[in-house]
Motif scaffolding. Structure first.
Motif, PDB file in Angstrom:
ATOM      1  N   TYR A  64      35.294  47.028  49.776  1.00 29.36           N
ATOM      2  CA  TYR A  64      36.557  47.104  50.516  1.00 29.36           C
ATOM      3  C   TYR A  64      36.710  48.505  51.096  1.00 29.36           C
ATOM      4  O   TYR A  64      36.344  49.503  50.463  1.00 29.36           O
ATOM      5  CB  TYR A  64      37.769  46.823  49.607  1.00 29.36           C
ATOM      6  N   LEU A  65      37.249  48.574  52.302  1.00 28.40           N
ATOM      7  CA  LEU A  65      37.707  49.840  52.862  1.00 28.40           C
ATOM      8  C   LEU A  65      39.150  50.004  52.389  1.00 28.40           C
ATOM      9  O   LEU A  65      40.049  49.339  52.888  1.00 28.40           O
ATOM     10  CB  LEU A  65      37.647  49.819  54.391  1.00 28.40           C
ATOM     11  N   HIS A  66      39.361  50.890  51.420  1.00 28.98           N
ATOM     12  CA  HIS A  66      40.647  50.994  50.729  1.00 28.98           C
ATOM     13  C   HIS A  66      41.350  52.324  51.014  1.00 28.98           C
ATOM     14  O   HIS A  66      42.302  52.699  50.341  1.00 28.98           O
ATOM     15  CB  HIS A  66      40.407  50.821  49.218  1.00 28.98           C
ATOM     16  N   ASN A  67      40.882  53.055  52.035  1.00 27.33           N
ATOM     17  CA  ASN A  67      41.455  54.360  52.374  1.00 27.33           C
ATOM     18  C   ASN A  67      42.905  54.257  52.814  1.00 27.33           C
ATOM     19  O   ASN A  67      43.367  53.201  53.260  1.00 27.33           O
ATOM     20  CB  ASN A  67      40.682  55.006  53.536  1.00 27.33           C
ATOM     21  N   LYS A  68      43.589  55.401  52.760  1.00 24.45           N
ATOM     22  CA  LYS A  68      44.910  55.564  53.369  1.00 24.45           C
ATOM     23  C   LYS A  68      44.998  57.012  53.867  1.00 24.45           C
ATOM     24  O   LYS A  68      45.574  57.879  53.197  1.00 24.45           O
ATOM     25  CB  LYS A  68      46.030  55.291  52.364  1.00 24.45           C
ATOM     26  N   VAL A 120      45.930  71.354  38.979  1.00 28.04           N
ATOM     27  CA  VAL A 120      45.232  70.553  39.989  1.00 28.04           C
ATOM     28  C   VAL A 120      45.908  69.192  40.110  1.00 28.04           C
ATOM     29  O   VAL A 120      46.175  68.538  39.093  1.00 28.04           O
ATOM     30  CB  VAL A 120      43.744  70.366  39.632  1.00 28.04           C
ATOM     31  N   VAL A 121      46.175  68.774  41.340  1.00 26.96           N
ATOM     32  CA  VAL A 121      46.801  67.465  41.586  1.00 26.96           C
ATOM     33  C   VAL A 121      45.830  66.591  42.364  1.00 26.96           C
ATOM     34  O   VAL A 121      45.258  67.022  43.376  1.00 26.96           O
ATOM     35  CB  VAL A 121      48.109  67.625  42.383  1.00 26.96           C
ATOM     36  N   LEU A 122      45.636  65.360  41.896  1.00 26.80           N
ATOM     37  CA  LEU A 122      44.835  64.369  42.610  1.00 26.80           C
ATOM     38  C   LEU A 122      45.770  63.411  43.337  1.00 26.80           C
ATOM     39  O   LEU A 122      46.596  62.743  42.706  1.00 26.80           O
ATOM     40  CB  LEU A 122      43.941  63.594  41.640  1.00 26.80           C
ATOM     41  N   VAL A 123      45.662  63.355  44.664  1.00 22.48           N
ATOM     42  CA  VAL A 123      46.369  62.366  45.489  1.00 22.48           C
ATOM     43  C   VAL A 123      45.283  61.507  46.124  1.00 22.48           C
ATOM     44  O   VAL A 123      44.415  62.023  46.833  1.00 22.48           O
ATOM     45  CB  VAL A 123      47.227  63.040  46.572  1.00 22.48           C
ATOM     46  N   SER A 124      45.325  60.183  45.896  1.00 18.20           N
ATOM     47  CA  SER A 124      44.183  59.369  46.312  1.00 18.20           C
ATOM     48  C   SER A 124      44.563  57.912  46.490  1.00 18.20           C
ATOM     49  O   SER A 124      45.671  57.486  46.168  1.00 18.20           O
ATOM     50  CB  SER A 124      43.063  59.479  45.261  1.00 18.20           C
ATOM     51  N   SER A 125      43.562  57.149  46.966  1.00 17.47           N
ATOM     52  CA  SER A 125      43.677  55.695  47.066  1.00 17.47           C
ATOM     53  C   SER A 125      42.902  55.008  45.950  1.00 17.47           C
ATOM     54  O   SER A 125      42.759  53.785  45.958  1.00 17.47           O
ATOM     55  CB  SER A 125      43.111  55.232  48.418  1.00 17.47           C
ATOM     56  N   ILE A 126      42.409  55.761  44.968  1.00 17.10           N
ATOM     57  CA  ILE A 126      41.423  55.273  44.002  1.00 17.10           C
ATOM     58  C   ILE A 126      42.085  54.661  42.773  1.00 17.10           C
ATOM     59  O   ILE A 126      42.674  55.370  41.940  1.00 17.10           O
ATOM     60  CB  ILE A 126      40.487  56.417  43.552  1.00 17.10           C
ATOM     61  N   ASN A 127      42.015  53.337  42.628  1.00 13.24           N
ATOM     62  CA  ASN A 127      42.430  52.689  41.393  1.00 13.24           C
ATOM     63  C   ASN A 127      41.420  52.998  40.290  1.00 13.24           C
ATOM     64  O   ASN A 127      40.236  53.241  40.562  1.00 13.24           O
ATOM     65  CB  ASN A 127      42.532  51.170  41.583  1.00 13.24           C
ATOM     66  N   TRP A 128      41.878  52.944  39.047  1.00 11.31           N
ATOM     67  CA  TRP A 128      41.000  53.309  37.924  1.00 11.31           C
ATOM     68  C   TRP A 128      40.208  52.091  37.449  1.00 11.31           C
ATOM     69  O   TRP A 128      40.419  51.571  36.351  1.00 11.31           O
ATOM     70  CB  TRP A 128      41.819  53.945  36.814  1.00 11.31           C
ATOM     71  N   VAL A 129      39.286  51.673  38.295  1.00 10.14           N
ATOM     72  CA  VAL A 129      38.362  50.582  37.978  1.00 10.14           C
ATOM     73  C   VAL A 129      36.999  50.925  38.572  1.00 10.14           C
ATOM     74  O   VAL A 129      36.909  51.720  39.519  1.00 10.14           O
ATOM     75  CB  VAL A 129      38.859  49.228  38.531  1.00 10.14           C
ATOM     76  N   ASP A 130      35.950  50.340  38.022  1.00 13.34           N
ATOM     77  CA  ASP A 130      34.597  50.613  38.513  1.00 13.34           C
ATOM     78  C   ASP A 130      34.456  50.307  39.994  1.00 13.34           C
ATOM     79  O   ASP A 130      33.816  51.061  40.736  1.00 13.34           O
ATOM     80  CB  ASP A 130      33.577  49.786  37.723  1.00 13.34           C
ATOM     81  N   ALA A 131      35.059  49.197  40.440  1.00 10.67           N
ATOM     82  CA  ALA A 131      34.896  48.784  41.831  1.00 10.67           C
ATOM     83  C   ALA A 131      35.397  49.858  42.789  1.00 10.67           C
ATOM     84  O   ALA A 131      34.781  50.113  43.829  1.00 10.67           O
ATOM     85  CB  ALA A 131      35.637  47.471  42.075  1.00 10.67           C
ATOM     86  N   ILE A 154      39.339  57.446  49.419  1.00 11.06           N
ATOM     87  CA  ILE A 154      39.543  58.854  49.771  1.00 11.06           C
ATOM     88  C   ILE A 154      40.528  59.474  48.787  1.00 11.06           C
ATOM     89  O   ILE A 154      41.461  58.821  48.336  1.00 11.06           O
ATOM     90  CB  ILE A 154      40.067  58.984  51.217  1.00 11.06           C
ATOM     91  N   GLY A 155      40.297  60.746  48.480  1.00 14.31           N
ATOM     92  CA  GLY A 155      41.226  61.489  47.640  1.00 14.31           C
ATOM     93  C   GLY A 155      41.102  62.971  47.912  1.00 14.31           C
ATOM     94  O   GLY A 155      40.091  63.437  48.435  1.00 14.31           O
ATOM     95  N   VAL A 156      42.151  63.714  47.577  1.00  9.24           N
ATOM     96  CA  VAL A 156      42.088  65.170  47.643  1.00  9.24           C
ATOM     97  C   VAL A 156      42.562  65.730  46.310  1.00  9.24           C
ATOM     98  O   VAL A 156      43.480  65.190  45.685  1.00  9.24           O
ATOM     99  CB  VAL A 156      42.950  65.751  48.789  1.00  9.24           C
ATOM    100  N   MET A 157      41.898  66.799  45.869  1.00 10.10           N
ATOM    101  CA  MET A 157      42.343  67.557  44.709  1.00 10.10           C
ATOM    102  C   MET A 157      42.886  68.887  45.217  1.00 10.10           C
ATOM    103  O   MET A 157      42.161  69.655  45.844  1.00 10.10           O
ATOM    104  CB  MET A 157      41.206  67.777  43.728  1.00 10.10           C
ATOM    105  N   VAL A 158      44.167  69.131  44.943  1.00  5.74           N
ATOM    106  CA  VAL A 158      44.843  70.334  45.415  1.00  5.74           C
ATOM    107  C   VAL A 158      45.115  71.242  44.225  1.00  5.74           C
ATOM    108  O   VAL A 158      45.755  70.825  43.261  1.00  5.74           O
ATOM    109  CB  VAL A 158      46.165  69.983  46.124  1.00  5.74           C
ATOM    110  N   ARG A 159      44.610  72.473  44.289  1.00  2.00           N
ATOM    111  CA  ARG A 159      44.816  73.430  43.198  1.00  2.00           C
ATOM    112  C   ARG A 159      45.973  74.358  43.560  1.00  2.00           C
ATOM    113  O   ARG A 159      45.863  75.223  44.415  1.00  2.00           O
ATOM    114  CB  ARG A 159      43.539  74.232  42.956  1.00  2.00           C
TER     115      ARG A 159
END
Length: 656
Positions: free
Chosen positions: A290-294, A491-502, A510-515
């Motif tokens: 899936y293309l799951h970006n935002k 550090v803050v993670l803002v992302s589209s990533i659900n916590w599953v292997d898929a 996509i995600g960004v880690m902001v320090r």
């Protein structure tokens, strides 16, 4: 010694005339090329395989042969593969999203003897040069006794999938291979300095997105799972009509499909001039499940990243996080990712009219958006790292969580239950709790997640020592806690990533880690409010002398606070914005004049509070009595000096 030096001086011109190789007792090793099979794709309409040079020197692959036992391919032209480069052979003109030289067979460049068609059920493939066996590969029900292969075959490769070599693995067995998708990228984590603005769904995300779109100068590139908001669509259509470049890449087969109303909305965007494309399975071939970006890249200088789709339910009812990022470096990097995914020559990319033919466009309303007169926007200078799935996000998250010292707060839509039994982010949280890190996990409790593992994961995680886990409170006011965020110290993670292997290994995410301490505080406050914790406001007080201090004389200033425990107290004495001193009590000596002393406190949640006091230091006053007394010292010292001199002369022997 001198004799030895003379001998060496005589021999040196002779040594210099000798070939350099004569001076070496042991010859230097010569780098060699190492050609190996790198990918095999049998179960598709196109026969495709790849070769990679894993060696240290360039190799001319003219004369290279590939055989499946029934047919043999041979490269007939000169082509040099440099270390790390790949060549791809395929049986059709259809373009494949692969880096490196692509050969078509049979052709004048690649001859074919016999019938080279790799069987879907299983086969053997060998790689030879000058009758020397370089590599072998066996899958499915292929013959595992062939030379160059050890152990069982790699299981049958599914349709649209490819067997991919694990980089630099060469045990001549199935351990070297895994089944995956061709055309996936391998971008490393990139880090950039940026100006970052945080925001929340549903509080002000709509206004932030619309503000960014209203500022587009010449181009916007959007990669998103779902979009149905009329105002956002109207803004995009107006940009395209105005002659600005609008590119949109969406998932072509989202869960639940694409409704007729959304198809009509997208048809209106296409009619307005937006370049709208979908990533979708092409007869089994698709780079990502899936293309799951935002996200959006604006003018290749600014980026929006959110956890939520740009649709009504997300903008109005979901809990989610977002950031706007001003950074040319980050924007350029993400634009390259977008263009790679957007490439229309790839088999899994199709335009709007191909995906949804004969759809009547919706009549979009005029864009009447205007920013509200008051909108609290904080801008933070921060270090931002770009994370991609399946490229690099999983291992980078592991690294950052392993470094946690104070807190790990995670707010997720759902988490995979089996992660409790394997190396995973859930286990990394438990390991952090063992180091006395404050660990909290919140998962969604809505009906939408009722079929997921959330309830079981929360129960098990909450039983782990030092871990606090809960489902989102029903009184939170959100339809769905759809967030995919984490706070790990600063550090803050803002992302589209659900916590599953898929999500980590099969989707494009996509995600960004902001320090940033400030950004971490912003999202920590939001997290704790969602958690149900009452947050005490941090206040500071500065005690200064009742009477104005005097130039050159020491005086004491002290700090006091109310609220949560304070982790840092800093003093800025010269109004330059940088701390000069740290601690609760300071002894100061300042010159005369007006001084601005700023005290800043930060508590254990990252909350900050500041107070500036304007303090006047008076000029010093000279003590006349003291100075007049000391004025007599030179006069009093003269008689004493004369007496000492006379005594000294009388005591010198042999003198009159």
């Amino acid at each position: 010694m001198m004799r030895t030096l003379r001998l060496l001086s005589l021999m040196l011109p002779i040594l210099l005339l000798l070939p350099s190789s004569s001076l070496l007792a042991v010859p230097m090793p010569t780098p060699t090329g190492l050609l190996l099979l790198d990918a095999v794709m049998p179960a598709y309409g196109v026969e495709m395989l790849s070769i990679c040079n894993y060696g240290e020197a360039p190799v001319d692959i003219q004369g290279l042969r590939i055989s499946d036992g029934e047919g043999t391919l041979q490269i007939e032209v000169n082509h040099v593969l440099w270390p790390g480069e790949k060549a791809h052979l395929r049986s059709d003109e259809i373009w494949m999203p692969l880096e490196g030289r692509q050969f078509i067979f049979p052709s004048t460049e690649v001859s074919m003897v016999g019938r080279f068609i790799m069987a879907d059920a299983g086969d053997e493939v060998t790689l030879t040069m000058d009758d020397e066996l370089l590599d072998a590969f066996v899958y499915g029900n292929g013959d595992t006794t062939i030379p160059g292969w050890e152990g069982p075959a790699l299981p049958r490769i599914g349709k649209g999938k490819a067997a991919m070599r694990i980089p630099f693995q060469d045990q001549n067995s199935m351990m070297d291979w895994l089944a995956s998708n061709l055309g996936r990228t391998h971008f490393p984590v990139s880090t950039h300095m940026a100006l970052v603005e945080p925001f929340l769904f549903p509080e002000d995300a709509f206004f932030r997105i619309m503000r960014e779109l209203s500022a587009v100068d010449w181009e916007v590139c959007i990669s998103i799972y779902q979009l149905n908001n009329l105002s956002i669509a109207s803004a995009l259509a107006e940009l395209a009509i105005a002659g600005k470049t609008v590119k949109i890449l969406m998932e072509g087969s989202p869960v639940g499909g694409v409704s007729e109303s959304v198809q009509s909305l997208l048809a209106a965007l296409s009619e307005a001039g937006c370049d709208l494309r979908f990533i979708r399975s092409a007869d089994g071939f698709k780079r990502y499940d899936y293309l799951h970006n935002k996200y959006a890249v604006i003018d290749r200088s600014r980026v929006i990243v959110t956890s939520e789709n740009w649709q009504d339910s997300s903008l109005l009812n979901n809990r989610g996080w977002g950031v706007s990022i001003d950074s040319v470096g980050l924007a350029e990097q993400l634009w390259q990712v977008f263009e790679t995914d957007f490439e229309d020559r790839s088999l899994d990319i199709m335009g709007f009219s191909t995906r949804f033919p004969y759809i009547d466009p919706l009549v979009l309303p005029n864009n009447t958006f205007s920013m509200p007169p008051v909108l609290n926007i904080s801008v933070v200078s921060a270090e931002v790292s770009l994370l991609l799935c399946p490229d690099n996000a999983y291992e980078h998250l592991r690294l950052i969580m392993a470094q946690a010292e104070r807190k790990i707060y995670v707010q997720q839509f759902y988490a995979q239950g089996s992660w409790l039994e394997q190396d995973s982010p859930l286990v990394w949280m438990i390991e952090a709790a063992d180091r006395d890190v404050d660990v909290r996990l919140m998962l969604d409790s809505s009906w939408f997640s009722s079929s997921k593992d959330n309830e079981m994961v929360v129960l098990r995680m909450d039983e782990a020592p030092g871990v606090n886990a809960k489902l989102s409170p029903s009184e939170s006011g959100f339809s769905i806690v759809h967030n995919k965020g984490a706070i790990i110290d600063d550090v803050v993670l803002v992302s589209s990533i659900n916590w599953v292997d898929a999500s980590f290994f099969q989707n494009r995410e996509i995600g960004v880690m902001v320090r940033s301490d400030v950004l971490a505080s912003f999202f920590t406050m939001a997290f704790l409010r969602d958690w149900g914790e009452i947050i005490e406001e941090l206040t500071v007080r500065m005690d200064v002398p009742g009477d104005p201090p005097t130039d050159g004389k020491p005086f004491v200033v002290e700090a006091s606070t109310s609220g949560r425990p304070v982790e840092n107290l800093s003093w800025d004495l010269d109004s330059d914005g940088s701390p000069d001193l740290y601690g609760w009590r300071q002894v100061l000596v300042l010159p005369s004049g007006l001084h601005n002393i700023t005290l800043t406190a930060m508590d254990d949640l990252g909350q900050t509070a500041s107070l500036t006091v304007h303090l006047e230091v008076l000029p010093g006053v000279e003590d006349e009595t003291t100075w007049s007394t000391w004025g007599f010292v030179p006069l009093l010292s003269l008689p004493v000096t004369m007496i000492v001199y006379r005594i000294w002369r009388r005591r010198r022997p042999g003198q009159e």
